[in-house]
Design an enzyme around this catalytic site. Structure first.
Site, PDB file in Angstrom:
ATOM      1  N   GLN A   1       0.801  -1.156  -0.029  1.00  0.00           N
ATOM      2  CA  GLN A   1       0.144   0.019  -0.125  1.00  0.00           C
ATOM      3  C   GLN A   1       0.834   1.092  -0.074  1.00  0.00           C
ATOM      4  O   GLN A   1       0.500   2.230  -0.992  1.00  0.00           O
ATOM      5  CB  GLN A   1      -0.901   0.148   1.167  1.00  0.00           C
ATOM      6  CG  GLN A   1      -1.854   1.130   1.094  1.00  0.00           C
ATOM      7  CD  GLN A   1      -2.343   1.448   2.529  1.00  0.00           C
ATOM      8  OE1 GLN A   1      -2.096   0.928   3.718  1.00  0.00           O
ATOM      9  NE2 GLN A   1      -3.340   2.247   2.611  1.00  0.00           N
TER      10      GLN A   1
ATOM     11  N   ILE B   1       8.668  -9.172  -3.128  1.00  0.00           N
ATOM     12  CA  ILE B   1       8.815 -10.646  -3.149  1.00  0.00           C
ATOM     13  C   ILE B   1       8.216 -11.364  -4.378  1.00  0.00           C
ATOM     14  O   ILE B   1       8.441 -12.520  -4.908  1.00  0.00           O
ATOM     15  CB  ILE B   1       8.222 -11.368  -2.019  1.00  0.00           C
ATOM     16  CG1 ILE B   1       8.772 -12.706  -1.683  1.00  0.00           C
ATOM     17  CG2 ILE B   1       6.612 -11.256  -1.886  1.00  0.00           C
ATOM     18  CD1 ILE B   1       8.797 -13.406  -0.445  1.00  0.00           C
TER      19      ILE B   1
ATOM     20  N   TYR C   1       2.832  -7.977  15.840  1.00  0.00           N
ATOM     21  CA  TYR C   1       3.119  -6.685  15.080  1.00  0.00           C
ATOM     22  C   TYR C   1       3.586  -5.389  15.831  1.00  0.00           C
ATOM     23  O   TYR C   1       4.768  -4.859  15.616  1.00  0.00           O
ATOM     24  CB  TYR C   1       2.186  -6.291  14.158  1.00  0.00           C
ATOM     25  CG  TYR C   1       2.250  -5.102  13.283  1.00  0.00           C
ATOM     26  CD1 TYR C   1       2.948  -4.842  12.344  1.00  0.00           C
ATOM     27  CD2 TYR C   1       1.452  -3.802  13.650  1.00  0.00           C
ATOM     28  CE1 TYR C   1       3.366  -3.788  11.683  1.00  0.00           C
ATOM     29  CE2 TYR C   1       1.335  -2.658  12.827  1.00  0.00           C
ATOM     30  CZ  TYR C   1       2.414  -2.746  11.704  1.00  0.00           C
ATOM     31  OH  TYR C   1       2.403  -1.501  10.917  1.00  0.00           O
TER      32      TYR C   1
HETATM   33  C1  AKB Z   1      -2.225  -1.918  10.930  1.00  0.00           C
HETATM   34  O1  AKB Z   1      -3.758  -1.665  11.248  1.00  0.00           O
HETATM   35  O2  AKB Z   1      -1.890  -3.144  11.437  1.00  0.00           O
HETATM   36  C2  AKB Z   1      -1.443  -1.005  10.402  1.00  0.00           C
HETATM   37  C3  AKB Z   1      -0.922   0.022  11.336  1.00  0.00           C
HETATM   38  C4  AKB Z   1      -1.725   0.883  12.058  1.00  0.00           C
HETATM   39  O3  AKB Z   1       0.383   0.081  11.411  1.00  0.00           O
HETATM   40  N1  AKB Z   1      -2.244   0.008   9.418  1.00  0.00           N
END
Ligand code: AKB
Length: 317
Positions: free
Chosen positions: A13, A36, A143
């Site tokens: 994106q 990739i 994350y």
């Molecule tokens: C997500 O929603 O994981 C990402 C972010 C806020 O880093 N868009």
């Protein structure tokens, strides 16, 4: 040979629009896009492109040496929702790709790195409103953990080895070119596509979930500005808070309804609700505004008008 820029994860994106902007500024032949696979053919055919797996140190190293790459934008990552499904893959990709580029800079192969952090570094114990730059960061997603740890490593490489790494804690980013993939803020992009295609949207977050967001044009400008700033202006070497607009699914629904009066929305929160609930509603980004003159331009209604204008052309509606 003139020095080149390499974008890793260029088909995603942000990478898609960043590649276009950097080629406008520095010239098509000076910006090598890589990913990739070749999933975005427009991008692949628009200038130099290489297949590179962000986890493969040798592939990144060889591309840099062969092409005199001096700056890397590392945009490849597994985001918050996908990371919860594939925790080890998220850790592997997000951390190892970062170490690869940090080590290339430490070994003087490259001179400068952009690495995106995220509001996902924050967690349920963080102050939710106007979240300060320096505050409690106890992320509850894989994350978020990778971004928080990544920030620590960036600062470490700057302090110990003088590696010129720059980073922004991106909020959710709204854009109309490439789709986001695997994030919690993705609803704020999908909603515009569905509004134009079907005049209805099934939202995976609750109507009053307020999250910080930014329009892609602003996010790209921020990225270019922080990378062009003189090194001594960049006082934060972990990652800068960045803010533009904060809104809920209900706010965006009303903004769209001004253009598409019969637009309808349902709310069916799924596992992404608890991720969204762990993140701030609004962010204090005064340090970015002071240090490298960050200033957003798009508010919610301006962004809506721009999104709908482009998507109506895309879907011929
Ligand atoms: C997500 O929603 O994981 C990402 C972010 C806020 O880093 N868009």
């Amino acid at each position: 040979m003139s020095s080149k820029i390499l974008i890793i994860g260029a088909c995603g994106q942000i990478g898609t629009e960043l590649t276009i902007k950097l080629r406008e500024i520095y010239g098509v032949s000076n910006v090598i896009a890589s990913d990739i696979n070749t999933r975005n053919l427009d991008l692949v055919n628009s200038g130099p492109f290489e297949i590179i797996d962000a986890k493969n140190y040798n592939a990144i190293h060889d591309c840099c040496v062969q092409n005199n790459v001096k700056t890397i934008y590392l945009m490849a990552a597994l985001l918050s929702a996908t990371g919860e499904k594939y925790p080890m893959e998220a850790w592997d990709l997000n951390m190892n790709s970062l170490f690869h580029v940090l080590n290339l800079a430490k070994d003087n192969v490259i001179d400068r790195i952009f690495w995106p952090s995220s509001i996902a570094v924050f967690g349920p114990t963080t102050p939710i409103d106007n979240t300060p730059q320096h505050t409690i960061c106890e992320p509850t997603t894989v994350y978020g953990i990778t971004k928080q740890v990544g920030e620590r490593w960036c600062e470490y490489y700057w302090e110990k080895y003088g590696v010129d790494v720059r980073s922004i804690r991106y909020p959710g980013i709204i854009s109309h070119k490439a789709m986001p993939g695997g994030g919690t803020t993705d609803y704020a992009v999908e909603i515009y596509h569905e509004a134009v295609k079907k005049a209805s949207y099934n939202c995976f977050l609750a109507e009053d979930t307020e999250l910080p967001m930014v329009f892609m044009e602003d996010a790209i400008r921020a990225t270019v500005h922080i990378m062009q700033a003189p090194s001594d202006a960049i006082e934060i070497r972990s990652a800068y808070n960045l803010a533009a607009i904060s809104f809920t699914p209900k706010d965006i629904y009303h903004s769209i309804k001004k253009h598409i009066p019969d637009f309808t929305i349902n709310y069916n929160p799924d596992f992404r609700q608890s991720i969204a609930d762990s993140w701030p509603s609004s962010i204090d980004d005064s340090k970015a505004r002071e240090d490298w003159n960050w200033k957003h331009e798009f508010d919610l209604d301006q962004m809506t008008a721009e999104m709908l204008k482009h998507l109506k052309v895309k879907y011929n509606s």
